[in-house]
Design an enzyme around this catalytic site. Structure first.
Site, short mmCIF file in Angstrom:
data_model
loop_
_atom_site.label_atom_id
_atom_site.label_comp_id
_atom_site.label_asym_id
_atom_site.label_seq_id
_atom_site.Cartn_x
_atom_site.Cartn_y
_atom_site.Cartn_z
N ASN A 46 0.85 -1.19 0.00
CA ASN A 46 0.00 0.00 0.00
C ASN A 46 0.89 1.24 0.00
OD1 ASN A 46 -2.35 -1.57 0.23
ND2 ASN A 46 -2.13 -1.68 2.45
N VAL A 60 1.33 2.90 8.03
CA VAL A 60 2.65 2.88 8.67
C VAL A 60 3.68 3.23 7.60
CG1 VAL A 60 4.35 1.54 9.96
CG2 VAL A 60 1.91 1.14 10.37
N HIS A 97 6.54 -1.79 3.54
CA HIS A 97 6.26 -3.17 3.95
C HIS A 97 5.44 -3.87 2.89
CE1 HIS A 97 3.18 -0.47 5.61
NE2 HIS A 97 2.30 -1.45 5.41
N HIS A 120 2.69 -6.84 2.43
CA HIS A 120 1.75 -7.72 3.10
C HIS A 120 1.75 -9.07 2.38
CE1 HIS A 120 -0.71 -4.56 5.31
NE2 HIS A 120 -0.13 -3.80 4.39
P1 5GP Z 1 -0.62 -0.46 5.86
O1 5GP Z 1 -2.07 -0.07 6.07
O2 5GP Z 1 0.32 0.67 6.25
O3 5GP Z 1 -0.31 -1.01 4.53
O4 5GP Z 1 -0.38 -1.66 6.86
C1 5GP Z 1 0.02 -1.50 8.17
C2 5GP Z 1 -0.26 -2.82 8.86
O5 5GP Z 1 0.49 -2.83 10.07
C3 5GP Z 1 -1.72 -3.02 9.24
O6 5GP Z 1 -2.18 -4.22 8.65
C4 5GP Z 1 -1.70 -3.09 10.77
O7 5GP Z 1 -2.62 -4.03 11.28
C5 5GP Z 1 -0.26 -3.47 11.07
N1 5GP Z 1 0.28 -2.95 12.30
C6 5GP Z 1 0.19 -1.67 12.77
N2 5GP Z 1 0.88 -1.54 13.91
C7 5GP Z 1 1.42 -2.77 14.19
C8 5GP Z 1 2.25 -3.25 15.24
O8 5GP Z 1 2.65 -2.53 16.16
N3 5GP Z 1 2.61 -4.57 15.17
C9 5GP Z 1 2.21 -5.39 14.15
N4 5GP Z 1 2.62 -6.67 14.20
N5 5GP Z 1 1.43 -4.96 13.15
C10 5GP Z 1 1.04 -3.67 13.16
#
Ligand code: 5GP
Length: 115
Positions: A88, A97, A101, A103
């Site tokens: 994303n 975040v 990363h 997924h």
């Molecule tokens: P994004 O929306 O940025 O692509 O994905 C961020 C992902 O990080 C989300 O799926 C969320 O659930 C996960 N996430 C956010 N904070 C933490 C954390 O402190 N630890 C872990 N293991 N996952 C996290």
């Protein structure tokens, strides 16, 4: 240096995570809020904020994120059934975040197109 994030802290071992793979350049750990039976995040230790911030010097690193995801899919037992990898980017991509990363989602049929 981009702003530090929870993923930077996880990569440095300053925050706990359920780590499934780690090497000198990458860390992979289970998502706190899984969207599939297996939901793993694969990150570079290098704090690249978004895919927009990756440069040609990061090409091998980004390739290795995908290869690590494929290896984890094998370990988790769903490589043959299939899985999804997603990056994303920024607001419309749903990025929350700002540490690059990948997924890895697997363990059930995934719908396409996503919402
Ligand atoms: P994004 O929306 O940025 O692509 O994905 C961020 C992902 O990080 C989300 O799926 C969320 O659930 C996960 N996430 C956010 N904070 C933490 C954390 O402190 N630890 C872990 N293991 N996952 C996290």
């Amino acid at each position: 240096m981009p702003e530090d994030t929870v993923f930077g802290k996880i990569a440095r071992g300053e925050l706990p995570a359920d780590i499934v793979y780690a090497d000198d350049d990458l860390v992979a750990f289970r998502d706190l809020s899984p969207q599939a039976p297996t939901h793993v995040l694969v990150i570079p230790r290098k704090p690249i904020a978004t895919l927009n911030d990756a440069g040609p010097e990061d090409a091998e690193l980004i390739g290795r994120l995908f290869l690590a995801a494929a290896k984890i899919a094998q370990q988790e037992g769903f490589a043959e059934d299939g899985y999804r990898t997603v990056v994303n980017c920024n607001a419309n991509g749903g990025q929350t975040v700002f540490h690059l990363h990948l997924h890895l989602l697997g363990g059930r049929p995934l719908h396409w197109p996503p919402g």
